[in-house]
Design an enzyme around this catalytic site. Structure first.
Site, PDB file in Angstrom:
ATOM      1  N   GLU A 158      57.395  41.510   3.321  1.00 20.17           N
ATOM      2  CA  GLU A 158      58.588  40.698   3.500  1.00 20.17           C
ATOM      3  C   GLU A 158      59.171  40.277   2.151  1.00 20.17           C
ATOM      4  O   GLU A 158      60.342  40.460   1.872  1.00 20.17           O
ATOM      5  CB  GLU A 158      58.200  39.453   4.307  1.00 20.17           C
ATOM      6  CG  GLU A 158      59.285  38.424   4.448  1.00 20.17           C
ATOM      7  CD  GLU A 158      60.438  38.945   5.270  1.00 20.17           C
ATOM      8  OE1 GLU A 158      60.178  39.415   6.392  1.00 20.17           O
ATOM      9  OE2 GLU A 158      61.577  38.909   4.789  1.00 20.17           O
ATOM     10  N   ASP A 160      62.747  41.481   0.400  1.00 20.92           N
ATOM     11  CA  ASP A 160      63.803  40.508   0.092  1.00 20.92           C
ATOM     12  C   ASP A 160      64.199  40.587  -1.376  1.00 20.92           C
ATOM     13  O   ASP A 160      65.375  40.688  -1.722  1.00 20.92           O
ATOM     14  CB  ASP A 160      63.307  39.080   0.387  1.00 20.92           C
ATOM     15  CG  ASP A 160      63.108  38.845   1.876  1.00 20.92           C
ATOM     16  OD1 ASP A 160      63.454  39.732   2.669  1.00 20.92           O
ATOM     17  OD2 ASP A 160      62.599  37.769   2.232  1.00 20.92           O
ATOM     18  N   SER A 214      64.976  40.913   9.106  1.00 21.94           N
ATOM     19  CA  SER A 214      64.649  40.302   7.819  1.00 21.94           C
ATOM     20  C   SER A 214      65.072  41.207   6.672  1.00 21.94           C
ATOM     21  O   SER A 214      64.957  40.825   5.517  1.00 21.94           O
ATOM     22  CB  SER A 214      63.174  39.972   7.736  1.00 21.94           C
ATOM     23  OG  SER A 214      62.411  40.986   8.270  1.00 21.94           O
TER      24      SER A 214
END
Ligand SMILES: *[C@@H]1O[C@H](CO)[C@@H](O)[C@H](O)[C@H]1NC(C)=O
Ligand SMILES: *[C@@H]1O[C@H](CO)[C@@H](O)[C@H](O)[C@H]1NC(C)=O
Ligand SMILES: *[C@@H]1O[C@H](CO)[C@@H](O)[C@H](O)[C@H]1NC(C)=O
Ligand SMILES: *[C@@H]1O[C@H](CO)[C@@H](O)[C@H](O)[C@H]1NC(C)=O
Length: 798
Positions: A405, A409, A641
């Site tokens: 994650e 990002d 995400s």
């Protein structure tokens, strides 16, 4: 029209209040689907309990937050200073004293947040159990590595006056699941040692733009797995010594009736190889091959057979041994830059321009991977390394916890919003002796951050089932987002990866179909909820149309809803909140969706949902097949995400224009987005195909919400055309600000008119008429262009 209807505003704020008084789950024992109470934690470890104090003037603040974030309001962009905000909302002095006195007389330590509307109380487990008159237990469930969540297994009881001063405590706050992105990781596979002659293909194939890669082992004439290399001759050491000279690979795309037979000769040029293991721990030789010219965007599987040197052939392997793959382009920074017209190679320059990614549960990024990613993806660098500020801890070397994650990002935000100040805001994981409630803790940290330093855009990729959370928690988090709106801060939250039924169906099976189980905070009315799309050729219904006479191929790929049953890896979350009423800004768009003639919205007997609730997502963007560098490997990841940080980088670039003009940042986006949708529908790529009945796995419910023309509960307004939105923000006076932003050194608040009220009124009236005049002028000047746009894509009531 999208302009604020005062009656609707009053109704909505009153309704929020109704709900506030409707339920009291503040003192209940912790309970959440997927979690059970486990052992008692050790008594002398200490734990931080987060206390949420009762606030004041929420209705007043709500009206103010609507005004500062609504382009049609004269107060648009006139954000509050932090002092001013907490002066209005903070707990009463009476409550603050009461709580402080109570806790400071107990063992342990006690500390207020900046606005004294939160506090942290730290004490041992034994002490907390005594003070709160409850029993604490370790929670068992899908625990992130190295974490020990602790919650109250019995109701919490404090003296009545203290309970009255509080909105809730972290002792029953929800536990957020580990984050969303799906990694299609190729796991080592154990092959059968004997019993067949057909080759065995590893279940997971790797698929990309028009290709698939397969891994397989061969079985010799004696039905035993091959251990020889290609160079030596496959099956040379088998008792029958019949070599395998070639393999036939049959590629099948059943939905389109497409198939292709490829003969792969057994030579080192066409076959890669390495040692693999059998079920009984023997070695065997695993081959790999890559096949090109495979049609994209179709469910693909393979069968394979061996050709022996005596002219005989084995059976074809069974197609059910291989999980279908969906060849499609990998998402890279340059693909995103092309698709959305983001000028990736122009650096962001304003020093106040900033993005923060909130990372919970021990997600870390690796700076070396980031450097290597930039080189690999051809991203230009300014300076030695993208400017990253670290809040909290980053442990990039902690191998197994290194987070996909966080890596995703950071790699994409810093590529697309080059040179933007990026904050990696890591909130400690759930461990003994650390904070137990990362979400509230993060909000508290933002409260404790000065106006001149708080990042302007926040990307949050964590969300969980709303129905399993206590209402006090959701209401409080929602109000915290509202306060951020008042401070001019943009918050983007991933809409979820499990379609209409949230994690329920993914975790518990199809019995949870038939009800919209929305996620939170994805469904908070005070955040911008970001859904997911994937590239497909069939975004226009006629593209991909094939009959005996006609085959329509469209030159450009387009976006459809990201769904797991179309190879997207995940399914865009979306639907309606059962907690929060529909906010003013989306009334027109949602009504239009609910009244579409071609039924994208299922009837209530097929799918239960609260049609008067806050509908989400607000927009969407590509969320499938992102290439992320993890150590030495590029890994493909999918998730809302991924689309969320992408949109965050667009917002930073829109903010850049404004900051350079000394205007305030965009702040809470939704009223602006829906007004752009209403006036300039072509500013969004309208996503019209796909639905969200599936979850992230292969489980699909019979019904979900379907995409439709205009806003829908799967893709929101669609994906933004970065350049068009930037142009609208520059040229449409209505979307511009009346007030000016004074730069980094000064606070965002712009309540400049301190003088007598009548002077303010006159100034406002003058401004108003000037602006109205300007709007009319701009609209007439720009009329031809925008009319054309309207004519091409009628949207609302058109
Ligand atoms: C907790 O509450 C129960 C029930 O009111 C009471 O009997 C008990 O004494 C309390 N225990 C503590 C440690 O305060
Ligand atoms: C498998 O074999 C390896 C050595 O090749 C050995 O280290 C390992 O313990 C074995 N595992 C099992 C389950 O037999
Ligand atoms: C086999 O796999 C290796 C490692 O993943 C790769 O470098 C090689 O190109 C592959 N060979 C073929 C023929 O696909
Ligand atoms: C990068 O941003 C800083 C301000 O944060 C600015 O001073 C610098 O000029 C920018 N770099 C480039 C190449 O524009």
């Amino acid at each position: 029209m999208a302009w604020v209807c005062p009656i609707a505003v009053i109704l909505i704020s009153q309704c929020l209040l109704c709900i506030v008084t409707a339920s009291d789950d503040r003192w209940a024992a912790f309970s959440q689907l997927g979690w059970q109470h486990g052992d008692r934690p050790s008594h002398d470890n200490s734990i931080v309990v987060l206390l949420a104090l009762r606030q004041r003037n929420m209705d007043l603040l709500e009206r103010k937050a609507q005004a500062v974030s609504d382009p049609s309001s004269p107060e648009y962009g006139r954000y509050l200073e932090r002092d001013e905000l907490y002066g209005i909302s903070g707990s009463s002095a009476y409550n603050v004293d009461l709580v402080e006195k109570f806790f400071s007389e107990l063992p342990g330590t006690f500390q207020f947040s900046f606005g004294k509307d939160f506090a942290r109380y730290t004490c041992t487990i034994a002490c907390v159990e005594k003070v709160f008159n409850t029993t604490l237990r370790i929670q068992k469930g899908r625990v992130a590595p190295g974490t020990t969540p602790i919650r109250a297994s019995e109701p919490v009881r404090l003296p009545v006056n203290i309970q009255n001063a509080l909105e809730g405590t972290s002792l029953n706050a929800p536990l957020f699941m580990p984050p969303h992105p799906r990694q299609s990781k190729v796991m080592p596979f154990r092959y059968k040692r004997s019993g067949r002659t057909a080759p065995r293909v590893r279940p997971m194939m790797v698929a990309g733009d028009q290709f698939i890669s397969i891994h397989f082992v061969a079985y010799c004439k004696d039905k035993v797995v091959n251990q020889d290399t290609v160079q030596n001759g496959i099956c040379r050491n088998s008792p029958h010594s019949r070599l395998i000279t070639a393999f036939d690979v049959l590629v099948l795309q059943t939905a389109t009736n497409w198939q292709k037979l490829v003969r792969v000769p057994a030579v080192p040029d066409t076959l890669g190889e390495k040692v693999a293991k059998t079920e009984d721990n023997q070695t065997c030789t695993e081959f790999n091959a890559t096949l090109g010219n495979i049609q994209n965007y179709a469910s693909t599987t393979v069968r394979i057979r061996s050709l022996f040197s005596d002219g005989s052939v084995s059976d074809f392997s069974d197609p059910s041994e291989v999980m279908p793959s969906w060849p499609m382009a990998y998402t890279t920074p340059s693909l995103l830059s092309r698709n959305y017209r983001i000028p990736m190679h122009e650096p962001v320059r304003h020093p106040r321009n900033s993005i923060s990614v909130a990372e919970f549960l021990g997600q870390y990024y690796n700076p070396d991977d980031l450097d290597a990613f930039f080189k690999l993806m051809g991203v230009r660098e300014w300076g030695t390394r993208p400017k990253l500020s670290l809040i909290g801890e980053n442990l990039p070397m902690a191998g197994s916890v290194l987070g996909g994650e966080a890596q995703l990002d950071i790699q994409y935000i810093t590529s697309l919003a080059a040179n933007v100040s990026t904050f990696f805001w890591s909130v400690p994981s759930i461990e003994l002796a650390t904070r137990q409630e990362p979400f509230l803790d993060w909000l508290m940290q933002l409260e404790d951050t000065d106006d001149s330093e708080i990042p302007l855009v926040h990307s949050v990729s964590y969300s969980d089932d709303a129905l399993t959370m206590p209402f006090w928690f959701k209401r409080r988090v929602n109000e915290e987002f509202m306060k951020l709106a008042l401070r001019g801060i943009t918050v983007l939250v991933a809409s979820g990866d499990d379609g209409v039924s949230g994690n329920f169906v993914a975790k518990e099976g199809l019995k949870y179909c038939g009800v919209n189980r929305e996620e939170f905070p994805s469904s908070s009315p005070w955040v911008t909820s970001v859904g997911g799309t994937q590239l497909a050729q069939e975004n226009v219904p006629v593209c991909g149309y094939a009959s005996e006479d006609v085959m329509v191929q469209c030159p450009h790929d387009g976006e459809v809803v990201c769904t797991s049953d179309k190879g997207g890896g995940i399914t865009s979350g979306g639907g309606f909140s059962s907690d929060f009423p529909r906010p003013w800004y989306q009334h027109e768009a949602v009504e239009h969706y609910l009244h579409q003639t071609d039924n994208p919205v299922p009837s209530q007997d097929k799918l239960k949902y609260n049609k008067f609730g806050r509908a989400f997502p607000d927009l969407a963007a590509l969320s499938s097949n992102y290439l992320v560098l993890m150590g030495d490997d590029l890994t493909a990841m999918s998730g809302t995400s991924a689309s969320t940080p992408l949109v965050a980088s667009m917002v930073a670039r829109w903010n850049e224009d404004r900051l350079q003009q000394r205007m305030p940042p965009l702040g809470f986006l939704n009223p602006l987005l829906y007004q752009i949708l209403s006036k300039y529908p072509s500013a969004f790529n309208d996503v019209q195909i796909g639905d969200n009945r599936c979850s992230r796995g292969s489980a699909c419910c019979p019904t979900g919400f379907a995409a439709a023309r205009g806003w829908d509960a799967v893709s929101g307004c669609g994906s933004p055309d970065f350049q068009l939105v930037a142009k609208i923000l520059r040229e449409d006076a209505m979307m511009s600000f009346r007030s000016r932003f004074s730069g980094p050194a000064q606070p965002l608040a712009l309540d400049a008119v301190q003088g007598p009220g009548w002077m303010f009124l006159i100034v406002m009236m003058l401004l108003q008429s000037l602006i109205t005049g300007f709007v009319v002028f701009v609209l007439m000047g720009g009329c031809r262009r925008w009319k054309l746009v309207h004519a091409m894509r009628p949207l609302l009531d058109g």
